[in-house]
Design an enzyme around this catalytic site. Structure first.
Site, PDB file in Angstrom:
ATOM      1  N   ASP A 188       6.094  16.952  28.155  1.00 47.53           N
ATOM      2  CA  ASP A 188       7.405  16.325  28.165  1.00 47.53           C
ATOM      3  C   ASP A 188       7.734  15.996  29.622  1.00 47.53           C
ATOM      4  OD1 ASP A 188      10.051  15.627  27.345  1.00 47.53           O
ATOM      5  OD2 ASP A 188       9.879  17.086  25.724  1.00 47.53           O
TER       6      ASP A 188
ATOM      7  N   GLU B  71      11.306   8.337  24.871  1.00 43.46           N
ATOM      8  CA  GLU B  71      12.548   8.571  24.123  1.00 43.46           C
ATOM      9  C   GLU B  71      13.539   7.575  24.682  1.00 43.46           C
ATOM     10  OE1 GLU B  71      15.940  11.940  23.230  1.00 43.46           O
ATOM     11  OE2 GLU B  71      15.227  11.540  25.243  1.00 43.46           O
TER      12      GLU B  71
ATOM     13  N   HIS C  20      13.809  18.488  18.026  1.00 41.40           N
ATOM     14  CA  HIS C  20      14.669  19.580  18.503  1.00 41.40           C
ATOM     15  C   HIS C  20      16.103  19.149  18.766  1.00 41.40           C
ATOM     16  CE1 HIS C  20      13.578  17.254  21.930  1.00 41.40           C
ATOM     17  NE2 HIS C  20      14.461  17.895  22.665  1.00 41.40           N
ATOM     18  N   ASP C  21      16.391  17.851  18.604  1.00 42.59           N
ATOM     19  CA  ASP C  21      17.760  17.370  18.821  1.00 42.59           C
ATOM     20  C   ASP C  21      18.437  17.010  17.504  1.00 42.59           C
ATOM     21  OD1 ASP C  21      17.503  17.521  21.594  1.00 42.59           O
ATOM     22  OD2 ASP C  21      16.845  15.439  21.787  1.00 42.59           O
TER      23      ASP C  21
ATOM     24  N   ASP D 200      11.296  11.650  28.514  1.00 41.65           N
ATOM     25  CA  ASP D 200      12.673  11.968  28.150  1.00 41.65           C
ATOM     26  C   ASP D 200      13.649  10.879  28.612  1.00 41.65           C
ATOM     27  OD1 ASP D 200      14.389  14.318  27.202  1.00 41.65           O
ATOM     28  OD2 ASP D 200      15.274  13.974  29.177  1.00 41.65           O
TER      29      ASP D 200
HETATM   30  C1  NOJ Z   1      16.687  14.350  25.448  1.00 38.56           C
HETATM   31  C2  NOJ Z   1      16.132  15.674  25.014  1.00 38.56           C
HETATM   32  O1  NOJ Z   1      15.426  15.521  23.823  1.00 38.56           O
HETATM   33  C3  NOJ Z   1      17.313  16.612  24.911  1.00 38.56           C
HETATM   34  O2  NOJ Z   1      16.968  17.817  24.309  1.00 38.56           O
HETATM   35  C4  NOJ Z   1      17.883  16.805  26.290  1.00 38.56           C
HETATM   36  O3  NOJ Z   1      19.064  17.578  26.217  1.00 38.56           O
HETATM   37  C5  NOJ Z   1      18.235  15.475  26.947  1.00 38.56           C
HETATM   38  N1  NOJ Z   1      17.227  14.483  26.763  1.00 38.56           N
HETATM   39  C6  NOJ Z   1      18.422  15.655  28.426  1.00 38.56           C
HETATM   40  O4  NOJ Z   1      17.203  15.934  29.033  1.00 38.56           O
END
Ligand code: NOJ
Length: 545
Positions: free
Chosen positions: A98, A251, A320-321, A198
């Site tokens: 990541d 992402e 995870h989000d 990210d």
């Molecule tokens: C996206 C990540 O998936 C998330 O978990 C994180 O809080 C934010 N970016 C900030 O890095």
């Protein structure tokens, strides 16, 4: 520039804190992951994306990196990491890191030096004077807090689009780019196969001018998918990824199709594929915290649009989000077997690379949290405070958090019916879902007709059937609850049919002539599609004239 991914890739996301603890401290770790590599090989996945394993004070569970070249002590050592790469490789599994480069931790040495006044490092971050006693601009923040934090009692502030412990990097400074190239090469030299980048499309801020006022994220027009970001991606691709044949998945927040094409069209040499968010909005009212009943129609319309209009994408339904998908469908939990296996069928037959999240293969559901004290996620807490500030009553606030909190997708992996679900012998860092006695991997492994068995079957089909890997996509039917599409390659036609609801639906006439079943999550084939039924059908087409 050629793509750097293989079409048979099936990616499994590991959230290291929650996967497997090996030393009883209640936190998952790298030796724990190594101990489960055989399970992952048997599942059939060939790529593992690790959420951050770097040294971090964990304000945002590792998405706040304090040292990009060292391992978080709670997760193990660099030797453990090297062992993981090598053991995974022996099983035909590649590791994806990541890459969090929009921001660092405020405990990173660069930021510490910046705060001590070192001009070199001050220019690594975005530091500005306030304007007439006010903040430098009117921007919003992804975690619903103020994006500017004042530096001591000076009139200067630093920018952070996330938590105040996550200061944004200044991508106008070429030295930042050089640092990141060096970090990437460090991990590539260790044998990792690529990066998940990210929030990559917000790293480059064009200007710090005030933004057009809006409900959330005022100012985003100044940093969303800017030309500067495209240039950085091209450079990283050309100079770092390409020589290693490594791939990059981004992402990318708030991308529409044209923006997505600009980021991952093969000819542009930027990302290989991206995570878009539109399909994640199928149960919200525009903001993820304001949820409504999931609309299968919205979901399938979005899937179809992205399938038709983008040649390749990263397909995910959980991470995870995000809350668990089985819990997002009305009555999905009630039909847990059918719902989870239908999602397996859907995910493995869509065009693009499937990314599954730990626990999806055993049909894990949202956390069973009872109050805010059981929630750890920083965003849930900041949003709770903001909602309180807005006067939203407590009961409603809790409903918002309960349904949307990122901790829903972070509860520890349920390995067995033993104490703490076999995740740890200590006290788990986050509450384990009380349903682990029924929902666990050991039980699934003993059931050749279970959820896990179905995922395995779909994964193996996905990796062996050229039409699923490489075929064209055509919409075959879209109704209120039924979504059906074809995958076609060299005369082979496959039809994927999903009932995206708990309702019985008559099989539409135009789909009824497909007789040969390749996969199904029900025992028999009837003229009715039962709750969350999935069928993969095939028809050989005669070639030649
Ligand atoms: C996206 C990540 O998936 C998330 O978990 C994180 O809080 C934010 N970016 C900030 O890095």
């Amino acid at each position: 520039m050629a793509a750097n991914y293989k079409k048979d890739m099936v990616v499994y996301q590991i959230y290291p804190r929650s996967f497997q603890d090996s030393n009883g401290d209640g936190i998952g770790d790298i030796p724990g992951i190594i101990s489960r590599l055989d399970y992952l090989r048997d599942l059939g996945v060939n790529t593992l994306w690790l959420s951050p394993v770097y040294k971090s004070p964990d304000a945002d569970n590792g998405y706040d990196i304090a040292d990009y070249k060292s391992i978080q002590p709670a997760f193990g050592t660099m030797a453990d990491f090297d062992e993981l790469v090598s053991q995974a490789k022996q099983r035909g599994i590649g590791i994806v890191m990541d890459l969090v480069i929009n921001h660092t931790s405020d405990e990173h040495e660069w930021f510490q030096k910046a705060m001590a006044g070192d001009p070199k490092y001050r220019d690594y971050y975005i530091i500005r004077k306030g304007k007439n006693g006010k903040l430098p601009n009117n921007w919003g923040n992804f975690f619903a807090v103020c994006p500017w934090t004042r530096i001591g009692d000076t009139d200067e502030y630093y920018l952070h689009l996330f938590d105040k412990k996550q200061p944004d990097l200044n991508w106008h400074n070429p030295a930042v780019l050089e640092e990141v190239k060096d970090i990437m090469r460090f991990w590539l030299d260790k044998g990792v196969v690529g990066f998940r980048c990210d929030v990559i499309n917000i790293i480059y801020k064009d200007t710090l001018a005030d933004g057009k006022k809006q409900l959330a994220l005022t100012g985003i027009e100044h940093y969303l998918s800017t030309q500067g970001c495209h240039e950085i991606l091209k450079t990283l691709r050309r100079e770092v990824l390409e020589p290693y044949g490594a791939f990059a998945v981004g992402e990318t927040v708030m991308v529409d199709i044209p923006k997505a094409r600009d980021l991952c069209d093969e000819s542009r040499g930027e990302l290989d594929m991206l995570f878009s968010f539109e399909h994640m909005g199928c149960d919200d009212l525009g903001l993820k915290w304001f949820k409504t009943r999931l609309s299968p129609k919205r979901l399938m319309h979005t899937l179809d649009k992205w399938q038709r209009e983008l040649h390749w994408n990263a397909w995910y339904f959980e991470n995870h989000d995000q809350p668990r998908f089985v819990s997002r469908f009305p009555d999905g939990e009630k039909h847990r077997y059918a719902c989870s296996t239908m999602m397996a069928g859907l995910q493995m037959t869509l065009r693009g690379t499937p990314y599954m999240h730990e626990g999806q293969e055993i049909g894990m559901t949202n956390g069973d949290f009872r109050n805010l004290d059981e929630i750890q996620d920083v965003e849930s807490h900041t949003v709770w405070e903001m909602a309180k500030h807005l006067g939203i009553p407590k009961g409603m606030r809790w409903k918002m958090i309960r349904r949307t909190s990122r901790d829903n997708g972070r509860t520890p992996m349920q390995w067995s019916a033993e104490e703490n679900a076999g995740f740890t012998t200590g006290k788990p860092w986050l509450k384990i879902n009380g349903n682990y006695r029924e929902v666990n991997a050991a039980r699934e492994m003993a059931d050749d007709k279970g959820i896990l068995a179905f995922w395995k079957y779909m994964i193996s089909l996905r990796k062996s059937e050229p039409a699923l890997m490489d075929g064209d996509y055509f919409l075959a039917y879209m109704g209120k609850n039924i979504y059906a599409f074809e995958r076609v390659l060299d005369g082979k036609r496959l039809l994927s049919i999903c009932n995206m609801s708990a309702k019985q639906v008559k099989l539409p006439k135009q789909l009824a002539q497909w007789k040969q079943v390749v996969a199904s999550n029900y025992e028999d084939i009837t003229p009715v599609m039962r709750p969350f039924e999935f069928r993969l059908m095939q028809e050989e087409v005669e070639c030649g004239d």
